[in-house]
Design an enzyme around this catalytic site. Structure first.
Site, short mmCIF file in Angstrom:
data_model
loop_
_atom_site.label_atom_id
_atom_site.label_comp_id
_atom_site.label_asym_id
_atom_site.label_seq_id
_atom_site.Cartn_x
_atom_site.Cartn_y
_atom_site.Cartn_z
N GLY A 231 0.52 -1.23 -0.44
CA GLY A 231 0.53 -0.03 -0.05
C GLY A 231 1.09 0.83 0.35
O GLY A 231 1.99 1.90 -0.76
N SER A 232 0.09 1.69 1.05
CA SER A 232 1.19 3.06 0.76
C SER A 232 2.20 3.48 1.59
O SER A 232 3.05 2.45 1.84
CB SER A 232 0.29 4.13 1.82
OG SER A 232 0.92 5.21 1.66
#
Length: 596
Positions: A66-67
């Protein structure tokens, strides 16, 4: 049952000693949106570790995902004394490791980071207590004295700055401090990451997109102001991601000054170093978007995936803080997706025959989320989407959802993305590519996951613009709202870049949206927005973003609905959402199977 005091030899990416209780999962975890940077609690409601506190524990996960802001969250935890005592992975992990490297290089704080072989990692998951020394991990049984084993790692990692990497005269100048302390520190961090990645040289970068301007807490501000105060200046065109607040309106919105002022100081630190105040998580919508083959350094997970996949530019998934280091030097490790041969697909996902009339725009984020979950760290190629003629906004939604679930920094879609004119183009010379035939009914699981609110709950807030809306999306939103009346108990908010807002204002769209009751917010995005911008009375949020429907419950404590843009507008008018699945899913489910 693990044998008493088992020893596992791995690779130490950051050396050190630690021992403590093991918190472990065989599922990747995004620290941003997944771990509270103030408390260390896992807040990703979809993750098996949800509710666990990482402070003073040894964390074992296959990798992050993800991020790109996970490095910032980890830095906050380490500097506040609330972080894990060590990290253990089953494959090389850049984002969280970079957070540790920055803590060590800039602030003198560190924890061990070790990568074990997959089989050893999987065996370790059953342990309760472990000890780490360099590249060696040992299990410690309850009741035994906690101790650190002797480091007999057979695979020490050479991170001696510059010794294993071909450096130019310019690189040596940065490393020697000829261009100032900030650039010197930046080059040290770049070279440590290059060594971890196995890069043999550095390359010039044409532009940088910085995600480290997201305020995760005092540590993110201290890092940026330190580089600024050390004389840091960017040497290549540099844009800034969304920040924590709408810089021009946060006071009017009631944002507490302690957060608003800190977010402004962080943004100012980066603009003082020469970055442009673009404040968007969709830099690919800017006129400065890179062209195919251009070597760039972008952070922000959805932007990285879009740049590689849709634009055909070349960037690694750069962690927060490494982005500004590259901007200060114009140099990046020549590895990962900067190299053509590393961009080929190792997973093929084949869709059944669909027609454009069969789907709505919720199809693309649902599919991206599912493909990302299947792919993990593998680059996928998707077959069967070309007949649907996806728009750039469809690909944006697909990519953001994909980047939420996967750690892979790109995807291919045959006949759509620039490096996949054919399936063979996407695969290249790679052998042993796994092929999966996807059944559309598999998306019903994704639909249920993203619709975490109870059936028939009143909708309080419609959240749009994660990633930032394009001018085309604002135009379509205005069209869907035209001639209709918003329910008086439903708030509608959309985020976009300042540049997009300006275009929409010139076209009369902002005024039209305001008449319906839409609040248009710039500079920030939904992964940073909290109360009071989200009204305290809003308990149920609906969005057309799979990314926000995934992260939102943990970030906001609210329940979420997910659906197409048209159904979001319907909910804004009706005050509720019918969670009936889209026809492209429900029509494929056998009768009597039960559909929510």
């Amino acid at each position: 049952m693990l044998p008493r005091n088992s020893h596992y030899k791995g690779t130490a990416y950051v050396h050190g000693k630690a021992s403590g209780p093991l918190i472990a999962s065989n599922l990747e975890l995004s620290f941003w949106g997944g771990v509270d940077p103030q408390t260390s609690q896992v807040i990703d409601h979809h993750h098996p570790l949800s509710g666990e506190f990482l402070q003073d524990a040894i964390l074992a996960i296959p990798s992050g995902r993800g991020s790109c802001s996970g490095s910032g969250v980890l830095l906050e935890l380490l500097l506040s004394g609330k972080g894990p005592k060590a990290l253990i992975f089953s494959r090389r992990e850049d984002i969280l490791t970079l957070g540790v490297v920055v803590a060590e290089e800039i602030f003198g704080r560190s924890i061990p980071v070790v990568v074990l072989a997959v089989t050893d990692f999987e065996e370790l998951l059953a342990a309760r207590y472990v000890a780490v020394n360099g590249g060696t991990v040992s299990t410690v049984q309850l009741g035994d004295a906690m101790h650190s084993p002797e480091d007999d790692s057979t695979e020490p990692l050479d991170t001696t700055l510059g010794l294993s990497i071909e450096l130019s005269n310019k690189d040596y100048a940065f490393l020697s401090g000829a261009h100032g302390q900030a650039a010197q520190a930046a080059m040290r961090i770049i070279l440590r990451m290059a060594a971890m990645e196995g890069a043999r040289k550095l390359i010039d970068i044409t532009q940088v997109h910085i995600d480290g301007c997201v305020y995760t807490g005092p540590a993110s501000l201290k890092f940026a102001e330190t580089l600024r105060d050390w004389g840091g200046k960017v040497v290549t065109p540099t844009t800034l991601n969304s920040i924590f607040v709408d810089q021009r309106r946060w006071r009017a919105q009631g944002v507490p000054s302690v957060f608003g002022e800190a977010a402004e100081k962080l943004a100012t630190a980066y603009t003082d170093m020469g970055a442009l105040p673009t404040y968007t998580c969709a830099p690919y919508l800017l006129p400065s978007a890179p062209k195919r083959g251009e070597q760039v350094a972008w952070a922000e997970s959805n932007a990285v995936v879009y740049a590689n996949s849709v634009l055909g530019a070349k960037t690694m998934k750069y962690p927060d803080f490494l982005d500004i280091c590259i901007a200060l030097t114009g140099r990046a490790p020549y590895g990962g997706l900067h190299i053509e041969s590393n961009r080929s697909a190792s997973l093929c996902v084949e869709l059944p025959v669909l027609q454009k009339a069969d789907i709505d725009d919720s199809f693309y984020p649902l599919l991206g989320y599912h493909v990302g979950r299947i792919a993990g760290s593998r680059i996928p190629v998707v077959v069967g989407v070309d007949v649907l003629r996806p728009s750039r906004d469809d690909l944006k939604a697909f990519g953001a959802a994909f980047a939420t679930m996967a750690s892979a920094p790109m995807f291919h879609i045959v006949g759509v993305t620039p490096e996949a004119a054919t399936l063979q183009d996407a695969i290249g010379r790679r052998e042993g590519v796994e092929c999966i035939r996807l059944d559309v009914t598999e998306l019903q699981t994704v639909w249920r996951t993203l619709n975490s609110a109870e059936d028939n709950s009143p909708v309080d807030l419609i959240s749009l613009g994660n990633p930032h809306f394009s001018i085309a999306e604002l135009r379509r939103l205005a069209s869907l709202c035209r001639g209709r009346a918003k329910h008086d108990k439903v708030a509608v908010m959309v985020t976009c870049a300042r540049a997009t807002y300006g275009l929409a204002d010139q076209a009369g769209l902002i005024e039209e949206l305001h008449r319906f009751g839409v609040e248009v917010i710039t500079d920030t995005c939904w992964c940073m927005i909290g109360e009071p911008v989200i009204p305290t009375t809003s308990r149920t949020i609906m969005t057309n973003s799979a990314k926000y429907a995934h992260y939102g419950p943990g970030l906001t404590g609210r329940r979420f609905y997910f659906g197409s843009l048209a159904r979001c507008v319907d909910a804004a008018c009706d005050g509720y959402f019918d969670t009936k699945m889209p026809g492209f899913i429900s029509s494929c489910i056998p009768k009597g199977a039960g559909v929510r």
